[in-house]
Design a protein around this motif. Structure first.
Motif, mmCIF file in Angstrom:
data_model
loop_
_atom_site.group_PDB
_atom_site.id
_atom_site.type_symbol
_atom_site.label_atom_id
_atom_site.label_comp_id
_atom_site.label_asym_id
_atom_site.label_seq_id
_atom_site.Cartn_x
_atom_site.Cartn_y
_atom_site.Cartn_z
ATOM 1 N N ASN A 51 0.770 -1.314 0.042
ATOM 2 C CA ASN A 51 -0.073 0.029 0.097
ATOM 3 C C ASN A 51 1.035 1.303 0.119
ATOM 4 O OD1 ASN A 51 -2.564 1.165 0.064
ATOM 5 N ND2 ASN A 51 -2.186 1.869 2.127
ATOM 6 N N CYS A 54 2.741 1.752 -3.340
ATOM 7 C CA CYS A 54 1.623 2.265 -4.337
ATOM 8 C C CYS A 54 1.229 3.779 -4.259
ATOM 9 C CB CYS A 54 0.586 1.606 -4.540
ATOM 10 S SG CYS A 54 0.960 -0.408 -5.144
ATOM 11 N N GLY A 63 -2.571 0.084 -2.764
ATOM 12 C CA GLY A 63 -2.530 -1.271 -3.375
ATOM 13 C C GLY A 63 -2.587 -2.396 -2.529
ATOM 14 N N CYS A 78 -1.043 -2.113 -7.545
ATOM 15 C CA CYS A 78 -1.430 -0.646 -7.535
ATOM 16 C C CYS A 78 -2.818 -0.477 -7.956
ATOM 17 C CB CYS A 78 -0.515 0.227 -7.925
ATOM 18 S SG CYS A 78 1.058 0.103 -7.243
#
Length: 80
Positions: A51, A54, A63, A78
């Motif tokens: 996460n 991304c 993500g 992502c």
């Protein structure tokens, strides 16, 4: 006494292995609305890392770890 020590050691190794395994793997996109496999570029080492990666890469929705099929490798996907 030696048998007990071996049993406890095996138990602790199993607990450690289970705690280190990644249970947050997405095997399919059924059930997750608008999940896309279009931007799955890097290997996923954990949902928080994915996460954050991304978001730093400019994907506003972060993500998630995902795999398009069961034998496929888990990637960081992502989301736009």
């Amino acid at each position: 006494m030696g048998g007990t020590k071996t049993l406890v050691t095996c138990f602790l190794v199993i607990i450690l292995a289970v705690s280190l395994s990644n249970h947050n793997v997405l095997a399919s996109d059924a059930g997750i609305e608008d999940f896309s496999f279009d931007n799955c570029n890097t290997r996923c080492y954990g949902s928080d890392e994915c996460n954050n990666y991304c978001i730093r890469a400019g994907f506003k929705n972060g993500g998630q770890c995902g795999s398009a099929c069961i034998p496929c490798p888990v990637k960081c996907c992502c989301q736009k």
